[in-house]
Design a protein around this motif. Structure first.
Motif, PDB file in Angstrom:
ATOM      1  N   LEU A  31       7.875   6.259  -6.696  1.00 35.30           N
ATOM      2  CA  LEU A  31       7.539   5.998  -5.301  1.00 35.30           C
ATOM      3  C   LEU A  31       7.308   7.355  -4.649  1.00 35.30           C
ATOM      4  O   LEU A  31       8.223   8.163  -4.530  1.00 35.30           O
ATOM      5  N   LYS A  32       6.047   7.642  -4.281  1.00 33.24           N
ATOM      6  CA  LYS A  32       5.675   8.917  -3.677  1.00 33.24           C
ATOM      7  C   LYS A  32       4.875   8.641  -2.417  1.00 33.24           C
ATOM      8  O   LYS A  32       3.945   7.834  -2.430  1.00 33.24           O
ATOM      9  N   ASP A  33       5.229   9.327  -1.343  1.00 31.18           N
ATOM     10  CA  ASP A  33       4.475   9.211  -0.092  1.00 31.18           C
ATOM     11  C   ASP A  33       4.262   7.752   0.327  1.00 31.18           C
ATOM     12  O   ASP A  33       3.162   7.344   0.669  1.00 31.18           O
ATOM     13  N   TYR A  34       5.305   6.963   0.243  1.00 30.81           N
ATOM     14  CA  TYR A  34       5.272   5.563   0.662  1.00 30.81           C
ATOM     15  C   TYR A  34       4.300   4.708  -0.155  1.00 30.81           C
ATOM     16  O   TYR A  34       3.757   3.722   0.341  1.00 30.81           O
ATOM     17  N   ALA A  35       4.053   5.124  -1.402  1.00 30.14           N
ATOM     18  CA  ALA A  35       3.187   4.342  -2.289  1.00 30.14           C
ATOM     19  C   ALA A  35       3.753   4.400  -3.702  1.00 30.14           C
ATOM     20  O   ALA A  35       4.289   5.420  -4.123  1.00 30.14           O
ATOM     21  N   TYR A  36       3.620   3.294  -4.410  1.00 31.09           N
ATOM     22  CA  TYR A  36       4.023   3.267  -5.814  1.00 31.09           C
ATOM     23  C   TYR A  36       2.906   3.868  -6.654  1.00 31.09           C
ATOM     24  O   TYR A  36       1.731   3.523  -6.472  1.00 31.09           O
ATOM     25  N   SER A  73       5.389  -4.273   0.480  1.00 29.68           N
ATOM     26  CA  SER A  73       4.839  -3.662   1.690  1.00 29.68           C
ATOM     27  C   SER A  73       4.496  -2.182   1.534  1.00 29.68           C
ATOM     28  O   SER A  73       4.423  -1.460   2.512  1.00 29.68           O
ATOM     29  N   LYS A  74       4.291  -1.731   0.308  1.00 34.13           N
ATOM     30  CA  LYS A  74       3.878  -0.354   0.049  1.00 34.13           C
ATOM     31  C   LYS A  74       2.617  -0.391  -0.813  1.00 34.13           C
ATOM     32  O   LYS A  74       2.433  -1.294  -1.609  1.00 34.13           O
ATOM     33  N   CYS A  76       0.087   0.373  -3.783  1.00 35.96           N
ATOM     34  CA  CYS A  76       0.367   0.451  -5.224  1.00 35.96           C
ATOM     35  C   CYS A  76      -0.883   0.984  -5.915  1.00 35.96           C
ATOM     36  O   CYS A  76      -1.964   0.412  -5.782  1.00 35.96           O
TER      37      CYS A  76
END
Length: 80
Positions: A31-36, A73-74, A76
């Motif tokens: 999980l980096k910068d609010y994204a998988y 909610s992130k 991907c």
């Protein structure tokens, strides 16, 4: 150990696009910068209809990043 690997793969099948794990293996996920970010490596598998044929590898393409449906909610991203 084998049972654990099977269970993990089964869970991944629920999250990833259908059929993806037939030709790719997950090498890492984070999980980096609010994204998988999910990294996949292509398996060197010959198509079933070409089994027994002499094939010559031309190598693989450069890595690409594909935005998949959001997960929890992130964003991907599948890095193939």
């Amino acid at each position: 150990m084998l049972k654990k690997e099977l269970e993990e793969k089964d869970y991944l099948r629920l999250l990833l696009p259908q059929g993806l794990l037939e030709f790719f293996k997950v090498t890492s996920a984070s999980l980096k910068d609010y994204a998988y970010q999910i990294y996949l490596e292509e398996l060197n598998i010959h198509p079933e209809h070409l089994q027994g044929s002499r094939l010559t590898s031309k190598g693989f393409y450069d890595e690409v990043s594909i935005e998949d449906f959001p997960l929890r909610s992130k964003a991907c991203f599948l890095n193939i």
